[in-house]
Design a protein around this motif. Structure first.
Motif, PDB file in Angstrom:
ATOM      1  N   CYS A 136     -32.130  14.651  -7.192  1.00  0.00           N
ATOM      2  CA  CYS A 136     -32.424  15.420  -5.981  1.00  0.00           C
ATOM      3  C   CYS A 136     -31.311  15.324  -4.940  1.00  0.00           C
ATOM      4  O   CYS A 136     -31.342  16.040  -3.933  1.00  0.00           O
ATOM      5  CB  CYS A 136     -33.726  14.926  -5.338  1.00  0.00           C
ATOM      6  N   ALA A 137     -30.357  14.429  -5.165  1.00  0.00           N
ATOM      7  CA  ALA A 137     -29.362  14.110  -4.143  1.00  0.00           C
ATOM      8  C   ALA A 137     -28.121  14.975  -4.293  1.00  0.00           C
ATOM      9  O   ALA A 137     -27.456  14.946  -5.330  1.00  0.00           O
ATOM     10  CB  ALA A 137     -28.997  12.638  -4.230  1.00  0.00           C
ATOM     11  N   THR A 138     -27.833  15.754  -3.260  1.00  0.00           N
ATOM     12  CA  THR A 138     -26.597  16.541  -3.248  1.00  0.00           C
ATOM     13  C   THR A 138     -25.633  16.078  -2.162  1.00  0.00           C
ATOM     14  O   THR A 138     -24.533  16.595  -2.051  1.00  0.00           O
ATOM     15  CB  THR A 138     -26.915  18.036  -3.028  1.00  0.00           C
ATOM     16  N   GLY A 139     -26.038  15.072  -1.389  1.00  0.00           N
ATOM     17  CA  GLY A 139     -25.190  14.567  -0.313  1.00  0.00           C
ATOM     18  C   GLY A 139     -24.781  13.123  -0.511  1.00  0.00           C
ATOM     19  O   GLY A 139     -24.413  12.445   0.449  1.00  0.00           O
ATOM     20  N   GLY A 140     -24.844  12.659  -1.756  1.00  0.00           N
ATOM     21  CA  GLY A 140     -24.514  11.266  -2.046  1.00  0.00           C
ATOM     22  C   GLY A 140     -25.768  10.478  -2.384  1.00  0.00           C
ATOM     23  O   GLY A 140     -26.843  10.738  -1.837  1.00  0.00           O
ATOM     24  N   PHE A 141     -25.624   9.526  -3.302  1.00  0.00           N
ATOM     25  CA  PHE A 141     -26.785   8.773  -3.766  1.00  0.00           C
ATOM     26  C   PHE A 141     -26.409   7.331  -4.018  1.00  0.00           C
ATOM     27  O   PHE A 141     -25.329   7.036  -4.543  1.00  0.00           O
ATOM     28  CB  PHE A 141     -27.329   9.380  -5.069  1.00  0.00           C
ATOM     29  N   GLU A 142     -27.303   6.422  -3.626  1.00  0.00           N
ATOM     30  CA  GLU A 142     -27.138   5.002  -3.921  1.00  0.00           C
ATOM     31  C   GLU A 142     -28.494   4.436  -4.307  1.00  0.00           C
ATOM     32  O   GLU A 142     -29.498   4.680  -3.630  1.00  0.00           O
ATOM     33  CB  GLU A 142     -26.566   4.251  -2.719  1.00  0.00           C
ATOM     34  N   TYR A 143     -28.493   3.702  -5.402  1.00  0.00           N
ATOM     35  CA  TYR A 143     -29.725   3.099  -5.933  1.00  0.00           C
ATOM     36  C   TYR A 143     -29.570   1.595  -5.945  1.00  0.00           C
ATOM     37  O   TYR A 143     -28.537   1.065  -6.359  1.00  0.00           O
ATOM     38  CB  TYR A 143     -29.978   3.619  -7.347  1.00  0.00           C
ATOM     39  N   ARG A 144     -30.612   0.896  -5.481  1.00  0.00           N
ATOM     40  CA  ARG A 144     -30.567  -0.557  -5.465  1.00  0.00           C
ATOM     41  C   ARG A 144     -31.864  -1.124  -6.059  1.00  0.00           C
ATOM     42  O   ARG A 144     -32.953  -0.803  -5.575  1.00  0.00           O
ATOM     43  CB  ARG A 144     -30.394  -1.057  -4.030  1.00  0.00           C
ATOM     44  N   LEU A 145     -31.717  -1.916  -7.121  1.00  0.00           N
ATOM     45  CA  LEU A 145     -32.847  -2.587  -7.745  1.00  0.00           C
ATOM     46  C   LEU A 145     -32.913  -4.004  -7.198  1.00  0.00           C
ATOM     47  O   LEU A 145     -31.996  -4.808  -7.406  1.00  0.00           O
ATOM     48  CB  LEU A 145     -32.691  -2.604  -9.267  1.00  0.00           C
ATOM     49  N   LEU A 146     -33.994  -4.311  -6.487  1.00  0.00           N
ATOM     50  CA  LEU A 146     -34.155  -5.610  -5.846  1.00  0.00           C
ATOM     51  C   LEU A 146     -34.977  -6.541  -6.720  1.00  0.00           C
ATOM     52  O   LEU A 146     -35.850  -6.099  -7.470  1.00  0.00           O
ATOM     53  CB  LEU A 146     -34.856  -5.431  -4.494  1.00  0.00           C
TER      54      LEU A 146
END
Length: 288
Positions: free
Chosen positions: A250-260
């Motif tokens: 869904c991200a067109t402006g940059g994406f960051e994913y973090r698994l905690l």
């Protein structure tokens, strides 16, 4: 129900009823009047804020779920935690049971809040994440400047919604609600031993879970054009980490994913990690 959520009314601005209007001080709205003081928990910045962080709480909780963030956020950030009806200082008001009515109220609240033009970022956790995604889209459609970033915690992507089982069995009773509350984790044992307290919590939880279960996103999902941050808990028994990672589509402006290394309620247990990444993203967008 988050361990930080309170069943006591929270102090907000200078008033608690919609009919009363609070003057917001210490922010760019110091000379303006905000008409919904009971709908927010505010921590003013020191001096003029660099940006405003708006937070939406999860099911069964309230704005006070973000009270621990007040001492952790940088002092040049204004924190505005939205409070839905049925809890804390809005305990006498009927809670929303549909996503549409909740989104409409939050949009009304934020339209009034964002009139000062201060840059803003948005974080939503679990149920609050679903609402945050819909709220930012609705605000942008109404001409409000997009947020610096949209951050979502423990929230599966819209295209994964059909695979999510309902949180509430149908029909359900008090015992079912207690079981759901226990399965979430994060609720102190003494809460389950206090019948009067459960009598306050369970109807709100039922309404919130009804709202959550009735959410049907439009597909394909509308793209998120601002930076999008997605947080998942590796030990979360309620939300699959893979469903959270699917926000990248869904991200067109940059994406960051973090698994905690956390369960479902990392909004409290891992607040520092979430805040650090969220604040860095917002500051980077302010400087652009």
């Amino acid at each position: 129900m988050d361990r930080h959520a309170s069943t006591q009314p929270a102090r907000v601005g200078a008033g608690t009823g919609r009919s009363r209007r609070a003057r917001m001080t210490g922010t760019t709205m110091s000379d303006a009047v905000f008409p919904f003081p009971d709908r927010v928990l505010l921590r003013s910045a020191k001096g003029r804020p660099l940006y405003r962080l708006v937070c939406l709480h999860h099911a069964g909780a309230g704005a006070s779920a973000y009270a621990p963030w007040m001492s952790r956020l940088p002092q040049d950030v204004e924190l505005c935690a939205v409070r839905l009806p049925g809890r804390e200082s809005r305990m006498g008001q009927a809670p929303h049971r549909s996503p549409a009515s909740a989104v409409a109220e939050v949009v009304e609240t934020l339209e009034a809040l964002l009139t000062d033009g201060l840059p803003w970022a948005l974080y939503g956790h679990s149920m609050g994440g679903l609402l945050a995604y819909e709220v930012q889209a609705a605000l942008i459609a109404r001409g409000v400047r997009p947020p610096l970033c949209l951050a979502l915690g423990a929230t599966g992507a819209p295209q994964r919604r059909a695979a999510v089982p309902p949180r509430l069995p149908q029909p359900y009773g008090r015992a079912d609600l207690v079981d759901v509350l226990r399965s979430y984790g994060g609720t102190p044992q003494e809460v389950f031993e206090h019948r009067e307290l459960l009598d306050l919590i369970l109807p709100v939880l039922a309404a919130d879970l009804t709202l959550f279960d009735s959410y049907v996103p439009v597909l394909p999902p509308a793209p998120v054009r601002c930076p999008l941050l997605a947080f998942a808990g590796a030990q979360d028994s309620m939300v699959e980490a893979a469903d959270v990672a699917e926000w990248e589509a869904c991200a067109t402006g940059g994406f960051e994913y973090r698994l905690l290394d956390a369960g479902h309620f990392f909004v409290g247990s891992h607040a520092d990690e979430v805040i650090t990444l969220l604040d860095a993203s917002a500051r980077a967008a302010v400087s652009v």
